[in-house]
Design an enzyme around this catalytic site. Structure first.
Site, PDB file in Angstrom:
ATOM      1  N   CYS A   1       0.867  -1.174   0.000  1.00 40.61           N
ATOM      2  CA  CYS A   1       0.000   0.000   0.000  1.00 40.61           C
ATOM      3  C   CYS A   1       0.909   1.231   0.000  1.00 40.61           C
ATOM      4  O   CYS A   1       1.728   1.390   0.917  1.00 40.61           O
ATOM      5  CB  CYS A   1      -0.872  -0.023   1.255  1.00 40.61           C
ATOM      6  SG  CYS A   1      -1.876   1.457   1.486  1.00 40.61           S
TER       7      CYS A   1
ATOM      8  N   CYS B   1      -0.876   3.721  -6.575  1.00 39.92           N
ATOM      9  CA  CYS B   1      -1.731   3.133  -5.534  1.00 39.92           C
ATOM     10  C   CYS B   1      -1.974   1.694  -5.972  1.00 39.92           C
ATOM     11  O   CYS B   1      -2.269   1.440  -7.152  1.00 39.92           O
ATOM     12  CB  CYS B   1      -3.051   3.904  -5.466  1.00 39.92           C
ATOM     13  SG  CYS B   1      -4.312   3.098  -4.458  1.00 39.92           S
TER      14      CYS B   1
END
Ligand code: DGL
Length: 252
Positions: free
Chosen positions: A69, A175
């Protein structure tokens, strides 16, 4: 055993590459979906979640943790590295390969607000992208859509269009949820634009960190702090051989 985690199912784009590169490794994955999105929460909140999830993964036997992440990496990787005795691999904003391959000198980065605020991103841009115009685009709404298993075409066309209108010929998926939207991003960007997904590079870095080749049984177990439905369908679309009984809801 390698622990992998994300605010939700986005980190599966990294697990997919890990699995392909090291199929005999054992994996334990946590989707922190009850706390998703991380994108605009405070660094303290995200670090608190990073601590809780890391301790859970280590408790399950993880010898290394992949913070799959970008947002959690930006907020918490330094903290994690200085507080836990296992190696951590984080997401690198792929600005360097983007800057090296852009012909127009304009690079688009699609990420969360918190990733852009992090010093890791700022330092990478300073180091590798001087002289490059970076179009920073916060992909507001995209993470939530991926968590629902949706492809929000209109939003993607808007964000990508805003980057290509400024001349971007390379777009970085900053992302880990966004590789699930890559086909739509490519369609919106058109044939002259290269899309960079950093997940394969992160998988290679994990293999380097682990040193020894994996000799496990190639098992994979998945936990979600939220609903497991989309997690399960996404994992099985990546690897239909995963045991459908290996998905659990958990409170962490
Ligand atoms: N997959 C996370 C990332 O790479 C999404 C962040 C969020 O939960 O907003 O940044």
């Amino acid at each position: 055993m390698v622990g992998v985690y994300d605010s939700g199912i986005g980190g599966l784009s990294v697990w997919k590459e890990l699995r392909a590169l090291m199929p005999r490794q054992d994996y334990v994955y946590v989707a922190d979906s009850a706390h998703c999105p991380y994108g605009e929460k405070s660094p303290e909140y995200i670090t608190g979640r990073a601590r809780a999830v890391t301790e859970y993964l280590i408790g399950k036997g993880a010898e290394a943790v992949v913070v799959a992440c970008n947002t959690a990496t930006a907020a918490a990787i330094s903290y994690l590295r200085s507080h836990y005795p296992v190696p951590f691999v984080g997401m690198e904003p792929a600005v360097k390969p983007a800057a090296l391959t852009s012909r127009t000198g304009v690079v688009g980065v699609l990420a969360t607000a918190n990733t852009f605020k992090g010093s890791l991103y700022r330092d990478t841009v300073m180091k590798y992208a001087s002289g490059i115009h970076i179009v920073e685009k916060v992909g507001r709404g995209l993470v939530e859509a991926v968590e629902r298993g949706e492809v929000p075409s209109e939003l993607i066309r808007r964000y990508v269009g805003e980057m290509t209108a400024e001349g971007a010929d390379v777009i970085v998926l900053g992302c880990t949820h966004f590789p699930f939207l890559q086909e739509e991003v490519e369609r919106a960007a058109g044939p002259g634009v290269r899309i960079i997904n950093p997940a394969p590079a992160v998988a290679r870095q994990t293999a380097r960190v682990l040193h020894s080749p994996a000799e496990g049984g190639g098992t994979a177990v998945f936990y979600s702090t939220g609903d497991t439905t989309v997690l399960k369908s996404t994992v099985l679309s990546i690897d239909p051989a995963v045991n459908p009984g290996n998905f659990y809801h958990v409170t962490i």
